[in-house]
Design a protein around this motif. Structure first.
Motif, mmCIF file in Angstrom:
data_model
loop_
_atom_site.group_PDB
_atom_site.id
_atom_site.type_symbol
_atom_site.label_atom_id
_atom_site.label_comp_id
_atom_site.label_asym_id
_atom_site.label_seq_id
_atom_site.Cartn_x
_atom_site.Cartn_y
_atom_site.Cartn_z
ATOM 1 N N GLY A 1 2.575 10.923 -1.160
ATOM 2 C CA GLY A 1 1.784 9.700 -1.115
ATOM 3 C C GLY A 1 0.823 9.599 -2.276
ATOM 4 N N LEU B 1 2.809 8.751 -5.372
ATOM 5 C CA LEU B 1 3.199 7.337 -5.369
ATOM 6 C C LEU B 1 2.011 6.451 -5.730
ATOM 7 C CD1 LEU B 1 5.298 5.150 -4.794
ATOM 8 C CD2 LEU B 1 4.570 5.189 -2.399
ATOM 9 N N VAL C 1 9.229 2.697 -5.019
ATOM 10 C CA VAL C 1 8.891 2.600 -3.597
ATOM 11 C C VAL C 1 10.103 2.924 -2.730
ATOM 12 C CG1 VAL C 1 8.175 1.005 -1.774
ATOM 13 C CG2 VAL C 1 7.012 0.979 -3.989
ATOM 14 N N THR D 1 9.397 -1.420 1.542
ATOM 15 C CA THR D 1 9.390 -0.336 2.525
ATOM 16 C C THR D 1 10.032 -0.779 3.835
ATOM 17 O OG1 THR D 1 7.377 0.590 1.544
ATOM 18 C CG2 THR D 1 7.923 1.260 3.789
ATOM 19 N N THR E 1 5.488 -3.896 -2.224
ATOM 20 C CA THR E 1 5.706 -2.532 -1.727
ATOM 21 C C THR E 1 5.943 -2.529 -0.222
ATOM 22 O OG1 THR E 1 4.320 -1.615 -3.487
ATOM 23 C CG2 THR E 1 4.688 -0.239 -1.544
ATOM 24 N N PHE F 1 2.595 2.563 3.455
ATOM 25 C CA PHE F 1 2.847 2.345 2.030
ATOM 26 C C PHE F 1 2.077 1.140 1.485
ATOM 27 C CE2 PHE F 1 6.492 5.052 2.994
ATOM 28 C CZ PHE F 1 6.476 5.900 1.896
ATOM 29 N N THR G 1 10.057 5.834 -0.062
ATOM 30 C CA THR G 1 10.317 5.560 1.352
ATOM 31 C C THR G 1 11.473 6.407 1.868
ATOM 32 O OG1 THR G 1 9.572 3.284 0.992
ATOM 33 C CG2 THR G 1 10.768 3.736 3.023
#
Length: 328
Positions: free
Chosen positions: A34, A37, A200, A306, A302, A236, A204
């Motif tokens: 995370g 990202l 993304v 996701t 995003t 996300f 994911t």
């Protein structure tokens, strides 16, 4: 009678009361993936805001060029041996002012001419020794411009080595170049968003892979795909929002630093040329609105990416369950 067993004490004062433990999130709130990202999205958002800011700056500069060219024309007089340049400049100015549609005329003196040439020829120029054309800047009425053809003919008849330049040719080329730059910038912006979407999707997929057994169990016991997707979507979305805000803020600071640099070097030849080509290096209201829009679009994009990825992955799980010969 009032004594309670150890088991009853664990249930509270009411033996029938059940104490529920808080449910752990499906996706961990913070993890290395995370944070990575978020860092990647902040970079993408920074590049997107820089690109959009540059596109708006170039477009504003092109509009400024078009506006300035509709207000001014230039008469150039090339000096030659034995020629009274100042007299010819005054004569050209008077001829230009005699046409309807001209609102003013200014003769550029030798000091101002030398200053215009400093970025290329350096300081301390002796204009008497250089055959540099002298200029007369004519301001015109934008709504009712003068007869340029008639003015050229009058200058050719009365002023030596005079040339009327309405700047249309080279400004059209600069505006075409600016429009091409805008198109390229928009293409770069689209590529940045595409790269963000792909990043993304991979993130994911990675989160789903790490929590595959949990997602599969939840789905098999009755949790709908939209419920599971909403948990990933929220997770996300917050990561993307934080990263996009950081990137947008960084781009705003970058433009502010560039603007401060331009203001600190104002009234220098280098600054004058840079500001003539690129403007003041400062973000307009449209730039700030655009940066905020990129932050919102990045976060929403995003979240949608996701959600679609999670739902498609769960659909693939259902297909594997119904047909074990298939594989994800």
């Amino acid at each position: 009678m009032n004594d309670m067993t150890d088991g009853e004490k664990g249930l509270g004062e009411n033996p029938r009361e059940i104490v529920l433990r808080p449910m752990a999130p499906i996706v961990p709130a913070t993890n290395i993936a995370g944070n990575s990202l978020m860092f990647v999205i902040s970079i993408m958002s920074f590049l997107a805001c820089l690109t959009l800011g540059a596109v708006i700056m170039v477009q504003d500069t092109a509009n400024s060029w078009q506006s300035q060219i509709s207000r001014e024309i230039t008469i150039q007089i090339k000096p030659e041996s034995g020629m009274d340049v100042d007299a010819e400049l005054a004569k050209a100015r008077d001829i230009a002012l005699s046409f309807s549609g001209t609102t003013g005329a200014t003769i550029v003196d030798t000091a101002a001419t030398a200053r215009l040439l400093e970025p290329w020829l350096g300081e301390g120029l002796d204009m008497e020794e250089l055959p540099v054309p002298r200029l007369v800047i004519i301001t015109i009425d934008e709504t009712s411009p003068p007869d340029f053809a008639g003015m050229r003919a009058a200058l050719d008849d009365s002023v030596k080595n005079a040339f009327l330049d309405d700047h249309r040719t080279w400004v059209d080329r600069l505006v075409a170049m600016a429009n091409t730059t805008v198109i390229i910038g928009l293409c770069v912006l689209a590529l940045v968003f595409i790269a963000t979407v792909l990043t993304v999707i991979f993130a994911t997929r990675g989160a789903l892979s790490g929590n595959h057994h949990i997602v599969e169990v939840l789905h098999f016991v009755g949790a709908e795909a939209s419920f599971v997707a909403s948990k990933f979507q929220k997770h996300f979305f917050m990561i993307a929002l934080k990263g996009a805000l950081a990137g947008g803020l960084g781009a705003t600071i970058a433009f502010a630093v560039a603007g401060l640099w331009a203001n600190a070097r104002i009234a220098t030849p280098e600054s004058d040329q840079a500001m003539a080509l690129f403007g003041g290096f400062s973000m307009s209201a449209g730039g700030y609105i655009g940066a905020l829009s990129i932050v919102v679009i990045t976060a929403v994009l995003t979240a949608l990416t996701t959600r679609i990825t999670v739902i498609r992955t769960i659909m693939e799980i259902d297909l594997i369950r119904s047909d074990p010969t298939r594989s994800i």
